[in-house]
Design an enzyme around this catalytic site. Structure first.
Site, short mmCIF file in Angstrom:
data_model
loop_
_atom_site.label_atom_id
_atom_site.label_comp_id
_atom_site.label_asym_id
_atom_site.label_seq_id
_atom_site.Cartn_x
_atom_site.Cartn_y
_atom_site.Cartn_z
N CYS A 27 33.27 111.99 -80.02
CA CYS A 27 32.68 112.79 -81.12
C CYS A 27 32.48 114.26 -80.81
CB CYS A 27 31.34 112.20 -81.52
SG CYS A 27 31.26 110.41 -81.63
N ASP A 218 36.73 112.57 -86.40
CA ASP A 218 36.76 113.21 -85.09
C ASP A 218 37.39 112.33 -84.01
OD1 ASP A 218 34.67 111.42 -85.13
OD2 ASP A 218 33.12 112.84 -84.55
#
Length: 276
Positions: A27, A218
């Site tokens: 992330c 992401d």
């Protein structure tokens, strides 16, 4: 089996990229690439910004929200942020009231609408990030409160029958996996409802015809051989781009792009030249 009407409508109005890849399948590090156009070795943001990891981007690195603000854009972050330091990734507004761990995408879209209509004198950049379908607290690991219709106000609970789930080839076709995927897709349905409301806002406020929309993730899904790995499920990610001036829509492209391309592309679209 899985229904995503808002995502389908965005894909029908734009272009879906089949070979879009993150550079880092985790992330925080991936977001630093998305908002700078630079690889992690150039920013120092190798891993998570939170907890004992405490990675952060060098203060000297120019970032997308700051560059756009310098060019006269209004900037706003709603939902998951997960970057450091905040001064480097500075947004002029943060509208996170009532978003319930960034999983109530409908409330997030309502907050976005309030911010968009506040000032129509400037162009805007909205960074809209749900935590769904990230794993999290709550039953099943995906904050799956679909048994409680009132838990996420405004979100219509969606449930999927694990027996009907088609397991992707990189996971074992077992009942436990199907149950886990059913919860994962329920989290995606929450996201989809918020996206639908956001797209409706753009149309009702007259911004559908002047706004570049990018939908992406992401990193890959939180399953073995996916997230945190650079196997294909971890790095080959969704990307839908809707250009307001396009004459053709609903197509796909196999052009290969990485998340290092996102910031330069947005700056080019906005005709913004970074300051030296």
């Amino acid at each position: 089996t899985i229904k995503t009407p808002a995502l389908n409508s965005l894909a029908a109005a734009g272009t879906r990229f089949t070979r879009a890849c993150c550079t880092t399948a985790s992330c925080s590090a991936s977001r630093s690439v998305l908002l700078t156009g630079l690889y992690n070795h150039a920013t120092g943001h190798y891993g998570h910004a939170h907890g004992y990891n405490h990675f952060s981007t060098f203060d000297s690195v120019p970032t997308l929200p700051v560059m756009l603000a310098q060019a006269g854009y209004r900037t706003c972050s709603i939902g998951k942020y997960h970057l450091a330091p905040r001064s480097t990734y500075h947004f002029q507004a943060y509208r996170n009231a009532g978003v319930q761990g960034n999983r109530n995408a409908v409330r997030m879209a309502q907050n976005a609408r309030e911010w968009i209509v506040e000032d129509n004198s400037k162009p805007f950049f909205l960074y809209f990030c749900t935590s769904d379908p990230h794993r999290g607290g709550g039953p099943g690991g995906f904050s799956n409160y679909n048994d409680d219709p009132g838990h996420y106000p405004g979100v219509v609970p969606v449930r999927y029958d694990p027996a009907k789930i088609v397991v992707p080839p990189w996971l074992p076709d077992q009942p436990e996996v199907k149950r886990e995927l059913a919860e994962y897709y329920q989290a995606i349905s929450r996201l989809d409802q918020g996206l639908g409301l956001l797209l409706k806002t753009l149309k009702e406020t007259g911004h559908w015809d002047d706004t570049l929309i990018l939908f992406l993730s992401d990193n890959g899904p939180p399953f073995p051989g996916a997230k945190t790995t650079l196997y294909e499920p971890g790095m080959n990610l969704p990307l839908i781009v809707r250009h307001p001036g396009t004459r053709r829509s609903g197509g796909t492209t196999d052009a290969q792009v990485t998340w290092a391309d996102i910031t330069p592309t947005i700056l080019d679209f906005c005709q913004v030249t970074p300051r030296p």
